[in-house]
Write an enzyme that holds these catalytic residues in place. Structure first.
Site, short mmCIF file in Angstrom:
data_model
loop_
_atom_site.label_atom_id
_atom_site.label_comp_id
_atom_site.label_asym_id
_atom_site.label_seq_id
_atom_site.Cartn_x
_atom_site.Cartn_y
_atom_site.Cartn_z
NE ARG A 282 -1.17 11.80 10.44
CZ ARG A 282 -1.86 11.20 9.49
NH1 ARG A 282 -1.45 10.05 9.00
NH2 ARG A 282 -2.95 11.74 9.00
CE1 TYR B 112 -7.18 10.44 1.24
CE2 TYR B 112 -8.47 9.37 -0.47
CZ TYR B 112 -7.97 9.38 0.81
OH TYR B 112 -8.27 8.36 1.67
CE LYS B 113 -4.10 9.08 2.93
NZ LYS B 113 -4.02 7.67 3.28
CG ASP C 143 -1.94 1.10 1.22
OD1 ASP C 143 -1.67 2.16 0.61
OD2 ASP C 143 -3.03 0.93 1.82
C1 LIG Z 1 -5.17 6.98 3.62
C2 LIG Z 1 -5.04 5.50 3.59
C3 LIG Z 1 -6.06 4.72 3.07
C4 LIG Z 1 -7.34 5.36 2.61
O1 LIG Z 1 -8.26 4.45 2.12
P1 LIG Z 1 -9.62 5.01 1.48
O2 LIG Z 1 -10.24 3.83 0.89
O3 LIG Z 1 -9.25 6.07 0.50
O4 LIG Z 1 -10.42 5.62 2.57
C5 LIG Z 1 -5.85 3.34 3.00
N1 LIG Z 1 -4.72 2.79 3.44
C6 LIG Z 1 -3.71 3.54 3.96
C7 LIG Z 1 -2.46 2.87 4.41
C8 LIG Z 1 -3.86 4.91 4.06
O5 LIG Z 1 -2.89 5.64 4.58
#
Ligand SMILES: *Cc1c(COP(=O)(O)O)cnc(C)c1O
Length: 412
Positions: free
Chosen positions: A373, A224-225, A199
Site C-alpha cells: 500500500r 490520525y490518517k 466510515d
Molecule cells: C483506520 C480505520 C479504523 C480505525 O479504527 P480505530 O478505532 O481508530 O482503531 C476503523 N475503520 C476503518 C475503515 C479504518 O480504515
C-alpha cells in the site's frame, strides 16, 4: 517519457508545495503511509508543550474553562465539518472510530426499531473493526439481527432488500483504495427503506466528501490518517441536524448529558451533537488534532484532490513503465471517480519487498493478501518523491534485493 526533471518542474508549479514546510519529515524518508499515520505538523510540538506546561502544569483544573478543554470536541468538530460536507453543530471529535461506529450503528438500529428490519449490509472486505463492531453490537442485542456481507460493490443492489435496516460501508477501502459513489449508494439504501452509515477513515482530508448533499444518514472517521492528528488521536462522528432528535446511543455518559454538572441521577441526553459524546477525553491528544486541521484550512479539498489524482496517476504510470518486468498487479481502480488517495499493488513477495523499501527510506505498508500500500498525501508528498520511490522500487525488484524470510512485525 516522464523524467525526474519533469517531476521537479511539476513541484515548482505545485500550489500545495509550500505546505510541506509545515510538516516535520525526517531527511532521507519518502513517506507514503499518511493513510495509516499522518506526518507530524511542526506546530504540534509547541502546542503539546503549551497544553502540558501551561494549561495542565500551570493553570491546572481551571483549564477546563479557561483553555476551552470542555468545548474542544465540539470546537474541533466545527473545524472539521467543512471537510466532509457538515455544518456547525453536526460533528464532534471524540473517542475512537470503532467506538463511534458502535454509537452510530446502535442509534441507526434504534431509528429503525419500529420496522421489521433485522439485517445490516456491509462488505467482507471492509476494515475488520467495522465488521467486528457490528457483530459485537448485534450479538449483544440478541434480537435476531444479522450481517449480510457482500463480496463486491456490484452485489449491493441485490443485497439491500426489504429486510435491511441499515447499510454500513467504508467510503474508501483501506486495502484497495476503491471509492464508493456516496450519492448513488446512499440513494440505493434509501430507496429500499434502509439507512446508511459511512466510515470516512480513508476519506476525511483525502478526497472531497459532501455527506449532506450525498444523502448520508450518519458518518464516522479517523483523524490520525489524512488529517494528521497524531497517533491514536480521537476520531469523529457526524450526526446531521435532521437526525439529531432521534439519535439515541447507548454509551450514555455524562459528557452527553444535557447538564453534566447538574450531577443529576437520571440521564437526559443533550440537545444536538453533544449527545454523541460519552466521557472525558484525552485532552493532550485531542489538542493535536487542531494542528492538522490548521494546515487543511490553508487549502481546499478541490486542490488536494487534483494533486492526489496527479500523484496517484504518476505513480501508477511510472510503476507500470519502469517495473514492467515484475509481477506487480494494480489493485486500485484506474477510474478517477472510483479511486481514493492511495495506490495498492500486489506482489508475490509483497511483505518482503515492502520491508526492503522501508529499509531504503520509502515508507509504505503491507496488508494481507500480498498487497503493498502506498498512500499519497498531497500536503507533503512531492512529484519528485513519487519518481524517487519508483526508482528505489525498481532497483529492489531488479536486483531481487529483498529477504523473503523477513520476520513479520506485529504491525505490518
Ligand atoms: C483506520 C480505520 C479504523 C480505525 O479504527 P480505530 O478505532 O481508530 O482503531 C476503523 N475503520 C476503518 C475503515 C479504518 O480504515
Amino acid at each position: 517519457m516522464t523524467t525526474r526533471n519533469h517531476c521537479l518542474e511539476r513541484d515548482a508549479q505545485d500550489p500545495l508545495a509550500p505546505l510541506r514546510a509545515q510538516f516535520d519529515l525526517p531527511a532521507g524518508v519518502i513517506y507514503l503511509d499518511g493513510n495509516s499515520l499522518g506526518a507530524r505538523p511542526k506546530a504540534a510540538l509547541a502546542r503539546a508543550q503549551q497544553v502540558i506546561a501551561q494549561e495542565w502544569g500551570h493553570d491546572l483544573i481551571r483549564s477546563w474553562n479557561t483553555a476551552g478543554w470542555f468545548e474542544l470536541p465540539r470546537r474541533l468538530g466545527n473545524l472539521l465539518a467543512p471537510l466532509i460536507g457538515g455544518v456547525d453543530g453536526e460533528v464532534v471529535v471524540t473517542d475512537t472510530t470503532s467506538v463511534n461506529l458502535f454509537k452510530a450503528l446502535a442509534a441507526a438500529l434504534h431509528m429503525q426499531a419500529a420496522a421489521e428490519r433485522r439485517v445490516i449490509v456491509t462488505e467482507r472486505a471492509n476494515f475488520p473493526t467495522d465488521i467486528y463492531m457490528a457483530q459485537g453490537l448485534t450479538g449483544w442485542l440478541d434480537r435476531g439481527y444479522s450481517l449480510r456481507l457482500i463480496d463486491s460493490p456490484d452485489q449491493l443492489p441485490a443485497a439491500i432488500g426489504a429486510d435491511v435496516a441499515l447499510v454500513m460501508l467504508t467510503h474508501v477501502n483501506y486495502r484497495t483504495g476503491y471509492q464508493y459513489d456516496m450519492k448513488a449508494t446512499s440513494a440505493l439504501a434509501h430507496a429500499a427503506g434502509a439507512l446508511i452509515v459511512w466510515d470516512l477513515a480513508h476519506s476525511a482530508g483525502a478526497v472531497p466528501v459532501d455527506l449532506s448533499a450525498d444523502g448520508a444518514d450518519l458518518a464516522v472517521g479517523c483523524t490520525y490518517k489524512y488529517l494528521n492528528g497524531g497517533p491514536g488521536a480521537p476520531a469523529f462522528i457526524w450526526v446531521p441536524k435532521r437526525h439529531q432528535a432521534q439519535f439515541r446511543q447507548p454509551l450514555s455518559g455524562w459528557w452527553g448529558h444535557a447538564a453534566p454538572f447538574a450531577m443529576a441521577p437520571d440521564f437526559q441526553p443533550a440537545d444536538g451533537i453533544a449527545r454523541a459524546l460519552c466521557g472525558t477525553q484525552p485532552i493532550v491528544s485531542l489538542a493535536m488534532v487542531e494542528c492538522g486541521l490548521d494546515v487543511h484550512r490553508q487549502t481546499s479539498m478541490a486542490a488536494i484532490r487534483a494533486k492526489s489524482l496527479a500523484l496517484t496517476d504518476l505513480f501508477i504510470d511510472l510503476v507500470e513503465a519502469r517495473c514492467a518486468d515484475h509481477p506487480l498487479g494494480l489493485v486500485t481502480p484506474r477510474d478517477h471517480a472510483r479511486r481514493g488517495s492511495q495506490v495498492s499493488f500486489t506482489h508475490p513477495h509483497g511483505y518482503a519487498v515492502m520491508q526492503a523499501l522501508i529499509g531504503r527510506g520509502v515508507i509504505g505498508d503491507y496488508r494481507e493478501p500480498a498487497i503493498m500500500r502506498f498512500g499519497f498525501t498531497p500536503l507533503y508528498t512531492s512529484y519528485a518523491d513519487v519518481w524517487d520511490a519508483v526508482e528505489i522500487l525498481r532497483d529492489i525488484l531488479d536486483r531481487k534485493d529483498y529477504n523473503v524470510d523477513a520476520k513479520r512485525d506485529a504491525v505490518t
